[in-house]
Design a protein around this motif. Structure first.
Motif, short mmCIF file in Angstrom:
data_model
loop_
_atom_site.label_atom_id
_atom_site.label_comp_id
_atom_site.label_asym_id
_atom_site.label_seq_id
_atom_site.Cartn_x
_atom_site.Cartn_y
_atom_site.Cartn_z
N SER A 28 0.84 -1.20 0.00
CA SER A 28 0.00 0.00 0.00
C SER A 28 0.87 1.25 0.00
O SER A 28 2.07 1.20 0.24
CB SER A 28 -0.93 0.01 1.22
OG SER A 28 -0.17 0.25 2.39
N ASP A 31 2.51 1.84 3.42
CA ASP A 31 3.74 1.09 3.66
C ASP A 31 4.93 1.77 3.00
O ASP A 31 6.01 1.86 3.57
CB ASP A 31 3.62 -0.33 3.11
CG ASP A 31 2.65 -1.17 3.92
OD1 ASP A 31 2.54 -0.93 5.14
OD2 ASP A 31 2.03 -2.07 3.33
N VAL A 81 -4.17 10.34 1.48
CA VAL A 81 -4.87 9.09 1.80
C VAL A 81 -6.19 9.38 2.48
O VAL A 81 -7.21 8.74 2.19
CB VAL A 81 -3.96 8.18 2.66
CG1 VAL A 81 -4.73 6.99 3.21
CG2 VAL A 81 -2.77 7.71 1.85
#
Length: 89
Positions: A28, A31, A81
């Motif tokens: 992701s 990460d 995000v």
């Protein structure tokens, strides 16, 4: 280059390779963002160790710029995000 700095560079070099692997294969974006922060921290630690071993402060402005980039990069990715998660709901 002192032997201690060589050992520190090798250890952080191995850590940097593992971190780079996480950046490339991270499942992701979060990460990858955490791995990029770890990479910046590793660079800062190597520069700080160099400053401590060689008794100089020439790298201090570079350390401050790297720290600022890490903070602003993390904030930017978190906002991206969060915005993406809000539009998916």
């Amino acid at each position: 280059m002192t032997p201690l700095l060589i050992v520190i560079s090798v250890v952080f070099g191995i850590a940097a390779l593992l971190t780079l692997w996480r950046i490339v294969t991270g499942p992701s974006i979060l990460d990858r963002a955490v791995a990029a922060d770890v990479m910046l921290t590793e660079v800062m630690c190597v520069l700080g160790a160099d400053m401590a071993i060689n008794h100089h402060t020439r790298s201090l402005p570079v350390l401050l710029i790297i720290a600022a980039l890490g903070v602003f990069g993390s904030i930017s990715i978190a906002r991206f995000v969060a915005r993406r998660d809000n539009t998916n709901q």
